[in-house]
Design a protein around this motif. Sequence first.
Motif, PDB file in Angstrom:
ATOM      1  N   ARG A   6       0.834  -1.209   0.000  1.00 35.98           N
ATOM      2  CA  ARG A   6       0.000   0.000   0.000  1.00 35.98           C
ATOM      3  C   ARG A   6       0.867   1.256   0.000  1.00 35.98           C
ATOM      4  NH1 ARG A   6      -4.196  -0.913   4.665  1.00 35.98           N
ATOM      5  NH2 ARG A   6      -3.121  -2.839   5.068  1.00 35.98           N
ATOM      6  N   GLN A   7       1.947   1.197   0.733  1.00 37.84           N
ATOM      7  CA  GLN A   7       2.873   2.331   0.764  1.00 37.84           C
ATOM      8  C   GLN A   7       3.531   2.514  -0.606  1.00 37.84           C
ATOM      9  OE1 GLN A   7       5.040   2.785   4.428  1.00 37.84           O
ATOM     10  NE2 GLN A   7       6.905   3.185   3.290  1.00 37.84           N
ATOM     11  N   ASN A   8       3.880   1.417  -1.272  1.00 37.44           N
ATOM     12  CA  ASN A   8       4.455   1.484  -2.613  1.00 37.44           C
ATOM     13  C   ASN A   8       3.489   2.171  -3.578  1.00 37.44           C
ATOM     14  OD1 ASN A   8       6.811   0.176  -1.919  1.00 37.44           O
ATOM     15  ND2 ASN A   8       6.104  -1.821  -2.578  1.00 37.44           N
ATOM     16  N   LEU A   9       2.210   1.859  -3.452  1.00 38.47           N
ATOM     17  CA  LEU A   9       1.213   2.471  -4.327  1.00 38.47           C
ATOM     18  C   LEU A   9       1.065   3.970  -4.062  1.00 38.47           C
ATOM     19  CD1 LEU A   9      -1.509  -0.316  -4.245  1.00 38.47           C
ATOM     20  CD2 LEU A   9      -0.004   0.258  -6.154  1.00 38.47           C
ATOM     21  N   THR A  10       1.225   4.364  -2.809  1.00 40.18           N
ATOM     22  CA  THR A  10       1.067   5.772  -2.442  1.00 40.18           C
ATOM     23  C   THR A  10       2.315   6.592  -2.755  1.00 40.18           C
ATOM     24  OG1 THR A  10      -0.409   5.105  -0.653  1.00 40.18           O
ATOM     25  CG2 THR A  10       0.468   7.336  -0.560  1.00 40.18           C
ATOM     26  N   TYR A  11       3.468   6.137  -2.270  1.00 39.19           N
ATOM     27  CA  TYR A  11       4.707   6.918  -2.391  1.00 39.19           C
ATOM     28  C   TYR A  11       5.592   6.470  -3.550  1.00 39.19           C
ATOM     29  CZ  TYR A  11       3.503   8.151   2.415  1.00 39.19           C
ATOM     30  OH  TYR A  11       2.854   8.571   3.540  1.00 39.19           O
ATOM     31  N   LYS A  17      11.840   2.014  -0.638  1.00 39.66           N
ATOM     32  CA  LYS A  17      13.203   1.476  -0.486  1.00 39.66           C
ATOM     33  C   LYS A  17      14.100   2.457   0.257  1.00 39.66           C
ATOM     34  CE  LYS A  17      13.245  -1.688  -4.392  1.00 39.66           C
ATOM     35  NZ  LYS A  17      13.776  -1.978  -5.723  1.00 39.66           N
ATOM     36  N   ASN A  18      13.951   3.753  -0.041  1.00 41.63           N
ATOM     37  CA  ASN A  18      14.747   4.765   0.663  1.00 41.63           C
ATOM     38  C   ASN A  18      14.433   4.763   2.155  1.00 41.63           C
ATOM     39  OD1 ASN A  18      16.064   5.597  -1.655  1.00 41.63           O
ATOM     40  ND2 ASN A  18      14.671   7.301  -2.027  1.00 41.63           N
ATOM     41  N   LEU A  19      13.157   4.638   2.501  1.00 39.74           N
ATOM     42  CA  LEU A  19      12.782   4.547   3.915  1.00 39.74           C
ATOM     43  C   LEU A  19      13.391   3.303   4.557  1.00 39.74           C
ATOM     44  CD1 LEU A  19       9.026   5.557   4.011  1.00 39.74           C
ATOM     45  CD2 LEU A  19      10.838   6.537   5.387  1.00 39.74           C
ATOM     46  N   PHE A  20      13.300   2.200   3.858  1.00 44.20           N
ATOM     47  CA  PHE A  20      13.808   0.935   4.378  1.00 44.20           C
ATOM     48  C   PHE A  20      15.317   1.002   4.622  1.00 44.20           C
ATOM     49  CE2 PHE A  20      15.360  -3.445   3.909  1.00 44.20           C
ATOM     50  CZ  PHE A  20      14.599  -4.067   4.877  1.00 44.20           C
ATOM     51  N   ASN A  21      16.042   1.703   3.768  1.00 37.13           N
ATOM     52  CA  ASN A  21      17.500   1.776   3.874  1.00 37.13           C
ATOM     53  C   ASN A  21      17.994   2.950   4.707  1.00 37.13           C
ATOM     54  OD1 ASN A  21      17.997  -0.514   2.270  1.00 37.13           O
ATOM     55  ND2 ASN A  21      17.596   0.687   0.436  1.00 37.13           N
ATOM     56  N   SER A  22      17.097   3.693   5.305  1.00 41.50           N
ATOM     57  CA  SER A  22      17.504   4.897   6.026  1.00 41.50           C
ATOM     58  C   SER A  22      17.935   4.606   7.459  1.00 41.50           C
ATOM     59  CB  SER A  22      16.366   5.910   6.028  1.00 41.50           C
ATOM     60  OG  SER A  22      15.268   5.405   6.735  1.00 41.50           O
ATOM     61  N   ILE A  37       6.553   9.660  17.008  1.00 38.00           N
ATOM     62  CA  ILE A  37       7.453   9.693  15.858  1.00 38.00           C
ATOM     63  C   ILE A  37       8.074   8.321  15.632  1.00 38.00           C
ATOM     64  CG2 ILE A  37       9.652  10.620  15.014  1.00 38.00           C
ATOM     65  CD1 ILE A  37       8.820  13.293  16.353  1.00 38.00           C
ATOM     66  N   ILE A  38       8.532   7.692  16.702  1.00 36.56           N
ATOM     67  CA  ILE A  38       9.135   6.354  16.597  1.00 36.56           C
ATOM     68  C   ILE A  38       8.122   5.357  16.047  1.00 36.56           C
ATOM     69  CG2 ILE A  38      10.068   4.426  17.940  1.00 36.56           C
ATOM     70  CD1 ILE A  38      11.312   6.611  19.795  1.00 36.56           C
ATOM     71  N   LYS A  39       6.907   5.395  16.567  1.00 31.81           N
ATOM     72  CA  LYS A  39       5.853   4.493  16.085  1.00 31.81           C
ATOM     73  C   LYS A  39       5.631   4.668  14.592  1.00 31.81           C
ATOM     74  CE  LYS A  39       1.813   5.719  15.996  1.00 31.81           C
ATOM     75  NZ  LYS A  39       0.483   6.178  15.839  1.00 31.81           N
ATOM     76  N   ASN A  40       5.504   5.907  14.142  1.00 27.06           N
ATOM     77  CA  ASN A  40       5.247   6.168  12.724  1.00 27.06           C
ATOM     78  C   ASN A  40       6.427   5.750  11.849  1.00 27.06           C
ATOM     79  OD1 ASN A  40       2.676   7.142  13.210  1.00 27.06           O
ATOM     80  ND2 ASN A  40       3.395   9.222  13.518  1.00 27.06           N
ATOM     81  N   LEU A  41       7.639   5.966  12.311  1.00 26.11           N
ATOM     82  CA  LEU A  41       8.816   5.547  11.544  1.00 26.11           C
ATOM     83  C   LEU A  41       8.873   4.024  11.422  1.00 26.11           C
ATOM     84  CD1 LEU A  41      11.494   7.990  12.952  1.00 26.11           C
ATOM     85  CD2 LEU A  41      10.625   7.942  10.604  1.00 26.11           C
ATOM     86  N   LEU A  42       8.597   3.337  12.509  1.00 29.18           N
ATOM     87  CA  LEU A  42       8.614   1.878  12.470  1.00 29.18           C
ATOM     88  C   LEU A  42       7.564   1.332  11.520  1.00 29.18           C
ATOM     89  CD1 LEU A  42       9.145   1.065  16.242  1.00 29.18           C
ATOM     90  CD2 LEU A  42      10.770   0.706  14.383  1.00 29.18           C
ATOM     91  N   LEU A  43       6.376   1.899  11.554  1.00 30.12           N
ATOM     92  CA  LEU A  43       5.311   1.433  10.678  1.00 30.12           C
ATOM     93  C   LEU A  43       5.568   1.766   9.210  1.00 30.12           C
ATOM     94  CD1 LEU A  43       2.187   2.230  12.882  1.00 30.12           C
ATOM     95  CD2 LEU A  43       3.207  -0.011  12.417  1.00 30.12           C
ATOM     96  N   SER A  44       6.371   2.811   8.970  1.00 28.56           N
ATOM     97  CA  SER A  44       6.665   3.191   7.583  1.00 28.56           C
ATOM     98  C   SER A  44       7.782   2.354   6.978  1.00 28.56           C
ATOM     99  CB  SER A  44       7.018   4.672   7.501  1.00 28.56           C
ATOM    100  OG  SER A  44       8.270   4.920   8.106  1.00 28.56           O
ATOM    101  N   GLY A  45       8.510   1.600   7.816  1.00 29.21           N
ATOM    102  CA  GLY A  45       9.521   0.689   7.276  1.00 29.21           C
ATOM    103  C   GLY A  45      10.956   1.094   7.482  1.00 29.21           C
ATOM    104  N   VAL A  46      11.221   2.088   8.319  1.00 28.11           N
ATOM    105  CA  VAL A  46      12.607   2.466   8.597  1.00 28.11           C
ATOM    106  C   VAL A  46      13.338   1.245   9.152  1.00 28.11           C
ATOM    107  CG1 VAL A  46      14.042   3.862  10.132  1.00 28.11           C
ATOM    108  CG2 VAL A  46      12.149   4.911   8.911  1.00 28.11           C
ATOM    109  N   ASN A  47      14.574   1.049   8.713  1.00 27.68           N
ATOM    110  CA  ASN A  47      15.303  -0.168   9.056  1.00 27.68           C
ATOM    111  C   ASN A  47      16.273  -0.013  10.229  1.00 27.68           C
ATOM    112  OD1 ASN A  47      15.819  -2.897   8.620  1.00 27.68           O
ATOM    113  ND2 ASN A  47      17.606  -2.437   7.382  1.00 27.68           N
ATOM    114  N   ASN A  48      16.824   1.182  10.436  1.00 25.69           N
ATOM    115  CA  ASN A  48      17.789   1.412  11.519  1.00 25.69           C
ATOM    116  C   ASN A  48      17.382   2.651  12.301  1.00 25.69           C
ATOM    117  OD1 ASN A  48      19.810  -0.671  10.897  1.00 25.69           O
ATOM    118  ND2 ASN A  48      20.064   0.503   9.019  1.00 25.69           N
TER     119      ASN A  48
END
Length: 133
Positions: A6-11, A17-22, A37-48
């Motif tokens: 769903r995120q791929n379709l939106t963004y 991928k940039n979020l995942f590798n950030s 902020i932490i909750k939203n970052l985790l749900l968006s796919g941030v990796n580190n």
Amino acid sequence: MDRYTRQNLTYGETATKNLFNSNVLILGLKGCLATEIIKNLLLSGVNNLYLLDNLTEKIETEDTNSFYYSEKDIGKSCSKTLIEKMNYLNPMCKIMITEDYNDIIKNMKPLVILCQENKDKALELNKTCRENN
């Protein structure tokens, strides 16, 4: 990346991928703002995710207004409690506690988020980021 269709379709897939590798560094863990902020970052796919905490920031009574802190958490470390409770939101994300942000800013070039800190701390952090960009 199937997990974020769903995120791929939106963004778009590139943004996902940039979020995942950030890498993200968060300073100022007290209160509800950093928690959200932490909750939203985790749900968006941030990796580190790096949480700056010298382990002196403890949960206080007013912090229990947050969804992730309860009365039984009063007196515990903010960062350790957040890791414990937020890991289930994105088990693929590495959440780490750090006591010094200089090495992370120099080596990882993270997105830096400063929550609930004073002007002097913000200016100091801004100088460090600019020197290492």
